[in-house]
Scaffold this active site. Structure first.
Site, PDB file in Angstrom:
ATOM      1  CG  ASP A 107      46.664  44.297  44.970  1.00 38.50           C
ATOM      2  OD1 ASP A 107      46.386  43.689  43.863  1.00 38.50           O
ATOM      3  OD2 ASP A 107      46.526  45.551  45.176  1.00 38.50           O
ATOM      4  CG  ASP A 145      42.346  39.770  46.844  1.00 38.89           C
ATOM      5  OD1 ASP A 145      41.242  39.172  47.113  1.00 38.89           O
ATOM      6  OD2 ASP A 145      42.641  40.947  46.553  1.00 38.89           O
ATOM      7  CG  ASP A 292      38.712  49.542  48.232  1.00 38.64           C
ATOM      8  OD1 ASP A 292      38.785  48.707  49.247  1.00 38.64           O
ATOM      9  OD2 ASP A 292      37.252  49.822  47.644  1.00 38.64           O
TER      10      ASP A 292
END
Length: 316
Positions: A107, A145, A292
């Site tokens: 991330d 991701d 989140d």
């Protein structure tokens, strides 16, 4: 047909395909494992001990559903935890869903930053997880991701090549165990076009995995994911896919906001019976009610229980 094949490979009892999905508060899980130690379950137990039964009943719409169990670090005992979870689930005749999220440079947008410090550390971590799953049955979501972030994202050419090679290593290491179904994450339809992400997924071993996952921690509608998944499957040798429906009951937020956006709802209940030829399951990969990130007033850091948001997802 595919749900029957998946069930056979994983040692589950076959179930017929359904044309329609169950409502979110209908506890129909197709043998998927419900984690009794998840944050939602613990929160419900605390509510019940406090005599807040009405609130507990609302939160059970989340706690009673099977959701993925995440592995995000290399703290002592992580492999033992994986071994215990999977053994417990299999002993009960259930299939656990595990999400592995520890790729180096994880991330690069910052809210869930972290991951293994080196490529070698990551390979060792994956090998330890794979060893813990040996002889067991599990469905693994591999690195949400990670592949999508490598496409026009925040990685340079060298780091991109390293990341895709590490994903391919993880696919091959995990799939070496016959009872483990590996789904490499492919982002979602609001991110990259299928044509743009497919080459990265191929380099990352997607055509050797059981399939790919879509919409993890996002809010794109199930229909949009189905269309995207079919398009992407054509570019990946016909691979099947799973869709995260945990929070897509009201579709994406205005502006495609992804960090605890208001007005979102729980989606379709987890199931391996989708009635769709290429879709192996609708799963709750992102655990509803877990933040989140600390991106709004009162929002805790990523992965922490967020009671107000959990309640809003139930529509209560």
């Amino acid at each position: 047909m595919w749900p029957l094949l998946l069930a056979a490979v994983l040692g589950l009892s076959p179930v017929p395909a359904l044309a329609r999905m169950p409502a979110v508060d209908s506890v129909v899980a197709d043998g998927l494992y419900v984690d009794p130690d998840g944050q939602a379950a613990r929160y419900v137990r605390n509510l019940e001990r406090s005599g807040r039964d009405d609130e507990a009943a609302i939160m059970r719409k989340i706690a009673d559903q099977p959701a993925a169990i995440w592995f995000t670090d290399a703290r002592a005992g992580f492999a033992d935890r994986a071994r215990t979870v999977v053994a417990r689930a299999n002993k009960a005749g259930k299939l656990p869903v595990l999400a592995l999220y520890f790729i180096p440079g994880r991330d690069c947008r910052g809210y869930s930053a972290g991951g293994a410090r080196t490529a070698r550390a990551y390979r060792n971590w994956v090998s330890s997880i794979a060893g813990a799953l040996r002889g067991r049955r599990a469905l693994v979501i591999l690195e949400p991701d990670a592949a999508a972030d490598s496409v026009g994202g925040c990685l340079n050419e060298k780091d991109t090549a390293t990341r895709l090679a590490l994903l391919a290593y993880a696919v091959d290491t995990l799939r070496a165990h016959p009872g483990v179904a590996v789904y490499l994450d492919a982002g979602h339809p609001g991110w990259h076009s299928a044509a743009r992400i497919a080459p990265a997924l191929r380099r990352a071993g997607a055509t050797r995995a059981r399939g790919f996952s879509l919409n993890v921690a996002n809010f794109q509608t199930t229909d949009a994911n189905l269309r995207y998944g079919v398009e992407l499957s054509r570019l990946l040798a016909g691979k099947h896919f799973v869709v995260d429906t945990s929070r897509n009951g009201n579709g994406p937020a205005p502006g495609q906001s992804w960090c605890n956006p208001p007005g979102r709802l729980l989606g379709q209940a987890p199931t391996l019976r989708t009635g769709q030829a290429l879709t192996d399951g609708y799963l709750w990969i992102k655990r509803p009610g877990e933040s989140d990130g600390a991106c709004g007033k009162g929002a805790p850091v990523a992965g922490q229980w967020y009671p107000a948001y959990a309640r809003s997802l139930t529509g209560s």
